[in-house]
Design an enzyme around this catalytic site. Sequence first.
Site, PDB file in Angstrom:
ATOM      1  N   THR A  96       0.710  -1.044   0.217  1.00  0.00           N
ATOM      2  CA  THR A  96      -0.111  -0.018  -0.346  1.00  0.00           C
ATOM      3  C   THR A  96       0.746   0.504   0.036  1.00  0.00           C
ATOM      4  O   THR A  96       1.973   1.390   0.638  1.00  0.00           O
ATOM      5  CB  THR A  96      -0.757   0.106   1.305  1.00  0.00           C
ATOM      6  OG1 THR A  96      -1.443  -0.892   1.584  1.00  0.00           O
ATOM      7  CG2 THR A  96      -1.790   1.377   1.121  1.00  0.00           C
ATOM      8  N   LYS A 171      -7.255   1.373  -3.187  1.00  0.00           N
ATOM      9  CA  LYS A 171      -6.828   1.156  -1.773  1.00  0.00           C
ATOM     10  C   LYS A 171      -7.007   2.142  -0.896  1.00  0.00           C
ATOM     11  O   LYS A 171      -7.594   1.843   0.449  1.00  0.00           O
ATOM     12  CB  LYS A 171      -5.665   0.568  -1.982  1.00  0.00           C
ATOM     13  CG  LYS A 171      -5.476   0.313  -0.849  1.00  0.00           C
ATOM     14  CD  LYS A 171      -5.817  -0.820   0.109  1.00  0.00           C
ATOM     15  CE  LYS A 171      -5.817  -1.229   1.979  1.00  0.00           C
ATOM     16  NZ  LYS A 171      -3.835  -2.144   1.472  1.00  0.00           N
ATOM     17  N   LYS A 239      -0.416   5.519   8.218  1.00  0.00           N
ATOM     18  CA  LYS A 239       0.727   5.498   7.367  1.00  0.00           C
ATOM     19  C   LYS A 239      -0.673   6.219   5.411  1.00  0.00           C
ATOM     20  O   LYS A 239      -0.082   7.043   5.373  1.00  0.00           O
ATOM     21  CB  LYS A 239       1.488   4.345   6.969  1.00  0.00           C
ATOM     22  CG  LYS A 239       2.325   4.805   5.627  1.00  0.00           C
ATOM     23  CD  LYS A 239       1.900   3.893   4.274  1.00  0.00           C
ATOM     24  CE  LYS A 239       2.154   2.233   4.492  1.00  0.00           C
ATOM     25  NZ  LYS A 239       1.394   1.709   3.329  1.00  0.00           N
TER      26      LYS A 239
END
Length: 289
Positions: A96, A171, A239
């Site tokens: 990711t 995502k 994050k």
Amino acid sequence: MKVSFIGLGTMGYPMAGHVSKAGHSVVVYNRSTQKAQNWCKEYQGAFASTPALAAQDADIVLTCVGNDDDLRAVYLGPDGAFQQAKTGTLFIDHTTASAEVAKELHQVAQERGFRFMDAPVSGGQAGAINGVLTIMIGGSQSDLDTAQPILTCYAKATRLMGSVGNGQIAKMVNQILIGGVLSGLSEGIRFAQKAGLDIPTLVDTLKHGAAGSWQLENRGETMAKNTFDFGFAIEWMHKDLGLCLAQAEKMGIKIPLTQAVDLDYQALIAEGRGRQDTSVLVKALDKKA
């Protein structure tokens, strides 16, 4: 196929294992050599001392590391995977990360005669262990067709979202939705507790209706019990939400709920809860009571 898997973390370790169990020839690399050695004791395969050596004979190279900087290191560094791979190698990144780094790596791959797809996953550690991940892919249909026999080793759903970078954008939407659901679930659980409702009965009832969600079904009761020692760590969610917020700024839009959720996660990390599950968001709500 000859497959290389770079990055044996919480997700990558079982994902690489599924590829090996499916009968493919697998070479792994991990920054910690001990972890790669442990993997080879558990599964059929070999380990390499650098990403370059792992990739040199592979038909497909899979990566699953931490962030943009990690990706640049394992692909573009002096011992990176792009250094010794053969022409035509297909690189698939499950990290990711930002859409920008996906496009950057795709550009370099094209210049060197390789193929590249960004393919972040959803489903968490349990999904990786059980081989039922969802994969959001940016790339070409022909490359996805080539990759499908490998991806189906650990995924229940693969979907092409468009050109390279779009997998990462999809995502980001996934993480935005999770943050929003957990925010509402936190309020709902604490509301129900204050009202004296039985939480297991409530969850078992609501999961069949319009409020049903994976988070409700799998985290509702554990949130009520203040149990958070499992699942996706909030330091990683922070994050990921940072990527979402940065992308939103580039697009000139506001995502205020996501920003608020991220601020709550930052406060929880400051308390030393960084390795706890994302459902610990309910503890941020407790502080506002």
